[in-house]
Enzyme design. Structure first.
Site, PDB file in Angstrom:
ATOM      1  N   GLY A  11       1.925  -4.434 -28.845  1.00  0.00           N
ATOM      2  CA  GLY A  11       1.075  -4.459 -30.037  1.00  0.00           C
ATOM      3  C   GLY A  11      -0.283  -3.831 -29.801  1.00  0.00           C
ATOM      4  N   ASP A  71      -1.823 -16.899 -16.345  1.00  0.00           N
ATOM      5  CA  ASP A  71      -2.147 -16.271 -15.054  1.00  0.00           C
ATOM      6  C   ASP A  71      -3.541 -16.652 -14.540  1.00  0.00           C
ATOM      7  OD1 ASP A  71       0.251 -15.000 -15.535  1.00  0.00           O
ATOM      8  OD2 ASP A  71      -0.665 -13.111 -16.143  1.00  0.00           O
TER       9      ASP A  71
HETATM   10  O1  F6P Z   1       0.716 -12.587 -18.413  1.00  0.00           O
HETATM   11  C1  F6P Z   1       1.556 -13.675 -18.550  1.00  0.00           C
HETATM   12  C2  F6P Z   1       2.889 -13.384 -17.955  1.00  0.00           C
HETATM   13  O2  F6P Z   1       3.680 -14.534 -18.115  1.00  0.00           O
HETATM   14  C3  F6P Z   1       2.884 -12.903 -16.507  1.00  0.00           C
HETATM   15  O3  F6P Z   1       2.704 -13.966 -15.606  1.00  0.00           O
HETATM   16  C4  F6P Z   1       4.197 -12.199 -16.420  1.00  0.00           C
HETATM   17  O4  F6P Z   1       4.188 -11.167 -15.460  1.00  0.00           O
HETATM   18  C5  F6P Z   1       4.352 -11.603 -17.774  1.00  0.00           C
HETATM   19  O5  F6P Z   1       3.547 -12.339 -18.648  1.00  0.00           O
HETATM   20  C6  F6P Z   1       5.777 -11.618 -18.269  1.00  0.00           C
HETATM   21  O6  F6P Z   1       5.814 -10.985 -19.486  1.00  0.00           O
HETATM   22  P1  F6P Z   1       7.099 -10.880 -20.405  1.00  0.00           P
HETATM   23  O7  F6P Z   1       7.129 -12.102 -21.259  1.00  0.00           O
HETATM   24  O8  F6P Z   1       6.869  -9.656 -21.171  1.00  0.00           O
HETATM   25  O9  F6P Z   1       8.292 -10.818 -19.497  1.00  0.00           O
END
Ligand code: F6P
Length: 358
Positions: free
Chosen positions: A74, A139
């Site tokens: 987005g 994070d």
């Molecule tokens: O930024 C939050 C987070 O959960 C990270 O820890 C992880 O790398 C990423 O998002 C995972 O993203 P997605 O939901 O796109 O797999």
């Protein structure tokens, strides 16, 4: 006064509490509130907003996810766009977003998001949008902010999971490698790893050596401990290696993950011990927020509205030394908060004998 609320990037427990507090605090001041549906991508649709009232946010403090929806793809400066030949590329459609905000007479935007969302906010500010940011991400890596909403719940879930995996590791005399989220920061791995008494904790801030982990396993074996719990952040890397990624699709950030399997294979090879891996994944992001996350999210949401009331725009509300403060969003653009190697938490890990892989 008319405000819009956006939730961007990955969801995190506490988002709904922040939406509720911002909405109620705005309504109390007699303002109108619009929620952006599914992130900035909806700005180009016929119905970009949901009109928010007290009913819309009733009973959502304890709910996981975001009632507004979110989208990783987005970013208005890099919106996925299908070309005539059917292939995908990205396109800067930020002017369209600015136009929509003008058409709806939106005075200010509450941008609830992580570092990616704050980088977008920083650019939108330069295009004349009044923004107040709320720091969200499991994070915990947003620069200038001691803690982000969602982190506390994530470490609670990871700690409980590692506790459970430890009992089965011990029964089977295995090496267990648990991969946790955190992108390029080691906050989740370090905090949940220490709290769950893991033997080895590997974080991106300290590139690890297999020799050092092997030594730890052998030392434990010699002391009659025939299992070893290894917690690894998804962004961790070996001293001579690279961060393991699964690649990226158009307009999306790189997906990390897979390091646990590499570590388990290498250590089984070196020690002859059986190993298993567990990737906690989105378990860490889903479900009801902890009490701490509910409170910090409510506080951030309400504080954002006080910022708007004072026309103190282009600030991120943050927690520093247990006080709510405001920092300019543009001042954190492109920065991230890593685990400091001098911190007392890292020292604690070393003092209690956790192997950090160095
Ligand atoms: O930024 C939050 C987070 O959960 C990270 O820890 C992880 O790398 C990423 O998002 C995972 O993203 P997605 O939901 O796109 O797999």
């Amino acid at each position: 006064m008319k405000i819009a609320i956006n939730t961007g990037g990955g969801d995190a427990p506490g988002l709904n509490a922040a939406i509720r507090a911002a909405t109620l605090a705005a309504l109390k001041r007699g303002w109108e509130v619009y929620g952006i549906k599914n992130g900035y991508g909806s700005i180009y649709t016929d119905e970009p907003f949901i009109k928010m009232d007290a009913e819309t946010v009733h009973g959502i403090t304890m709910q996981g996810g975001t009632i507004l929806g979110t989208a990783n793809r987005g970013n208005p400066f890099e919106m996925p766009h299908q070309k005539e030949d059917g292939t995908w590329t990205t396109k800067d459609v930020s002017d369209r977003l600015v136009k929509t905000f003008k058409e709806y007479d939106i005075d200010a935007l509450i941008a609830i998001g992580g570092d990616g969302s704050m980088n977008i906010a920083s650019k939108l500010i330069k295009k004349g949008i009044n923004i107040v940011g709320v720091p969200k991400t499991i994070d915990n890596d947003i620069y200038g902010c001691d803690v982000t909403l969602g982190f506390d719940t994530a470490i609670d879930i990871a700690t409980e999971a590692i506790d459970r995996i430890t009992t089965t590791a011990e029964s089977h005399h295995r090496l267990m490698v648990v991969e946790v989220m955190g992108r390029y920061a080691g906050w989740i791995a370090l905090y949940a790893g220490i709290a769950s008494s893991a033997d080895v904790v590997l974080i991106p801030e300290i590139p690890f050596s297999y020799d050092s982990i092997e030594e730890k396993i052998k030392e434990r074996e010699a002391n009659g401990r025939h299992y070893t719990m290894i917690v690894v952040a998804e962004g961790a890397k070996a001293q001579d290696g690279e961060v393991v990624t699964k690649g990226k699709s158009v307009g999306q950030q790189v997906q990390l993950g897979g390091i646990a399997d590499r570590i388990a294979d290498e250590l089984s090879e070196r020690t002859g011990k059986e190993s298993r891996t567990v990737v906690l994944g989105h378990l860490q992001r889903g479900g009801s927020p902890s009490t701490y996350d509910r409170l910090i999210s409510l506080r951030f949401g309400a504080a954002a509205i006080r910022c708007v009331q004072e026309h103190d725009y282009n600030k991120l509300v943050v927690l520093q030394d247990n006080q709510l403060k405001r920092v300019p969003i543009t001042s954190i653009e492109g920065k991230m908060k890593s685990v400091s190697l001098d911190s007392d938490t890292v020292q604690t890990a070393r003092d209690i004998g956790v192997c950090l892989g160095d």
